[in-house]
Write an enzyme that holds these catalytic residues in place. Structure first.
Site, PDB file in Angstrom:
ATOM      1  N   TYR A   1      39.268  37.146  47.607  1.00 51.47           N
ATOM      2  CA  TYR A   1      40.052  37.237  46.370  1.00 51.47           C
ATOM      3  C   TYR A   1      39.528  38.368  45.496  1.00 51.47           C
ATOM      4  O   TYR A   1      38.395  38.829  45.641  1.00 51.47           O
ATOM      5  CB  TYR A   1      40.049  35.909  45.606  1.00 51.47           C
ATOM      6  CG  TYR A   1      38.758  35.567  44.903  1.00 51.47           C
ATOM      7  CD1 TYR A   1      38.517  35.991  43.597  1.00 51.47           C
ATOM      8  CD2 TYR A   1      37.777  34.801  45.534  1.00 51.47           C
ATOM      9  CE1 TYR A   1      37.340  35.668  42.946  1.00 51.47           C
ATOM     10  CE2 TYR A   1      36.593  34.473  44.891  1.00 51.47           C
ATOM     11  CZ  TYR A   1      36.384  34.909  43.593  1.00 51.47           C
ATOM     12  OH  TYR A   1      35.215  34.597  42.940  1.00 51.47           O
ATOM     13  N   CYS A   2      40.383  38.813  44.572  1.00 47.50           N
ATOM     14  CA  CYS A   2      40.032  39.874  43.626  1.00 47.50           C
ATOM     15  C   CYS A   2      40.901  39.692  42.381  1.00 47.50           C
ATOM     16  O   CYS A   2      41.524  38.648  42.200  1.00 47.50           O
ATOM     17  CB  CYS A   2      40.209  41.254  44.253  1.00 47.50           C
ATOM     18  SG  CYS A   2      41.902  41.608  44.786  1.00 47.50           S
ATOM     19  N   THR A   3      40.986  40.709  41.541  1.00 50.23           N
ATOM     20  CA  THR A   3      41.688  40.580  40.268  1.00 50.23           C
ATOM     21  C   THR A   3      43.188  40.376  40.444  1.00 50.23           C
ATOM     22  O   THR A   3      43.763  39.417  39.946  1.00 50.23           O
ATOM     23  CB  THR A   3      41.438  41.822  39.388  1.00 50.23           C
ATOM     24  OG1 THR A   3      40.040  42.032  39.256  1.00 50.23           O
ATOM     25  CG2 THR A   3      42.063  41.653  38.018  1.00 50.23           C
TER      26      THR A   3
ATOM     27  N   CYS B   1      41.479  42.478  47.821  1.00 50.48           N
ATOM     28  CA  CYS B   1      41.302  41.404  48.810  1.00 50.48           C
ATOM     29  C   CYS B   1      42.309  41.517  49.947  1.00 50.48           C
ATOM     30  O   CYS B   1      42.025  41.099  51.075  1.00 50.48           O
ATOM     31  CB  CYS B   1      41.366  40.027  48.152  1.00 50.48           C
ATOM     32  SG  CYS B   1      42.798  39.691  47.143  1.00 50.48           S
TER      33      CYS B   1
ATOM     34  N   ILE C   1      43.483  36.728  41.116  1.00 51.75           N
ATOM     35  CA  ILE C   1      43.153  35.774  40.060  1.00 51.75           C
ATOM     36  C   ILE C   1      44.282  35.671  39.039  1.00 51.75           C
ATOM     37  O   ILE C   1      44.604  34.581  38.554  1.00 51.75           O
ATOM     38  CB  ILE C   1      41.847  36.195  39.354  1.00 51.75           C
ATOM     39  CG1 ILE C   1      40.683  36.221  40.348  1.00 51.75           C
ATOM     40  CG2 ILE C   1      41.517  35.272  38.187  1.00 51.75           C
ATOM     41  CD1 ILE C   1      39.498  37.041  39.884  1.00 51.75           C
TER      42      ILE C   1
END
EC number: 1.14.-.-
Length: 350
Positions: A199-201, A206, A228
């Site tokens: 996962y990432c922002t 990701c 996110i």
């Protein structure tokens, strides 16, 4: 011939933005797709975004587009029409709308053509970025996060992880995404049979990371759809318990969106609970660090007494000192090593 870049000073543009009363919407999006002529695509989109009053940061490359922007609220529908028509691959592209937004996230439009829309350091002709992992929606994230056979891997930088992350997520301790990719492969070599959730922002890092993990022999690879930002939005819409704790760091003037009420980081100067990032007010330093309100007042927004004193010098002397420093310090410096050295405090590994 149309002007395809900004000609006004940053100071004037920022002052104009701060004086604006018109509501704006902060939104991010990305898309991996093949662009035959990235320069022509950039110039056309830049012209249309300028007419709409769009501010922000946009990267265009042969592999697609990556954008974090601010749009006048009353022209948001027009913006979507323009964007969706810019290329067939962008029709109905997912738009991640900010959770906390005062409309002051950007003050100028910068649109650049780059080699990649995210710097990954991958130099392997056999790598297929389109072969990505399985997307996970918010409810699926919540189902998998408590599974002992599932590992959540944070594909963001150390300063992002520090203020917020998914419960029990693994940090890949690095300063850049290009460093993280091979590090993640090495760290997880003995977990190839487990479910790996990246996962990432907002999803761009990701998604590519999931393709890289598959390329390196991992089988059960997933990534959080929309990152996110989208997870938090959907979880709140659907009344799901939030499994992300703390703040989501963002790359604009806000520097963060609160996802949960948890404050999991600490002031780098006094150690009190705090998750407010700032840049040192001394332009010769500009270090990114966490500072609580008390220390912000005590050090006048600076990272150290040295910078505090330098900030009080006449402008000419400040400029002379900056020019005289060997190599200087990069603006918006986010290096964990520099943070440790400058603040003279031990930084935790996690």
């Amino acid at each position: 011939m149309p002007v395809l870049h900004n000609r006004i000073s940053n100071e004037e543009l920022k002052a104009r933005m701060l004086a604006e009363t018109e509501p704006r919407t902060t939104v991010s999006f990305y898309k991996y797709f093949i662009l035959e002529d990235a320069k022509a695509f950039r110039d056309n989109l830049y012209s249309q975004f300028v007419k709409l009053g769009v501010f922000g940061r946009v990267y265009v490359a042969k592999e697609g587009i990556n954008a974090q922007i601010s749009v006048p609220a009353n022209r948001y529908d027009e913006f979507k029409v323009v964007l969706f028509a810019a290329h067939p691959a962008l029709d109905q592209v997912r738009l991640n709308v900010a959770h906390e937004d005062d409309g002051k996230s950007f003050w100028v439009l910068r649109m650049k053509v780059r080699e990649r829309i995210v710097a990954d350091g991958i130099d392997d002709d056999s790598f297929d970025p389109s072969n990505v992992g399985h997307y996970l929606k918010a409810d699926q994230v919540n189902q998998m996060i408590d599974d002992p056979d599932t590992l959540f891997v944070d594909m963001r930088n150390h300063y992002e992880y520090e203020v917020g992350h998914f419960e029990n997520a693994i940090e890949v301790p690095s300063d850049t995404f290009r460093e993280q990719l091979p590090m993640a492969v090495d760290m997880l070599q003995h977990d190839k049979e487990k479910n790996i959730v990246m996962y990432c922002t907002g999803g761009i890092r990701c998604e590519k990371a999931s393709a890289y993990m598959l390329h390196n022999g991992f089988k059960n690879v997933f990534h959080v759809e929309g990152g996110i930002i989208e997870y938090a939005r959907k979880a709140k819409e659907q009344g799901l318990p939030l499994k992300f704790i703390g703040k989501n760091f963002v790359f604009d003037e806000r520097m963060g969106e609160r996802i949960s009420e948890d404050v999991i980081a600490h002031c780098h100067q006094c150690g009190t609970p705090s998750d407010t990032h700032t840049n040192c007010k001394n332009d010769g330093c500009h270090l990114l660090f966490i500072q609580c309100p008390a220390c912000a007042a005590k050090f006048e927004g600076c990272c150290s007494p040295i910078c505090q004193e330098e900030l009080k010098l006449p402008q000419e002397e400040q400029r002379a000192r900056r020019a005289g420093r060997e190599n200087g310090i990069k603006i918006f410096n986010k290096s964990k090593g520099l943070l440790q050295t400058t603040m003279h405090i031990p930084m935790p590994d996690k």
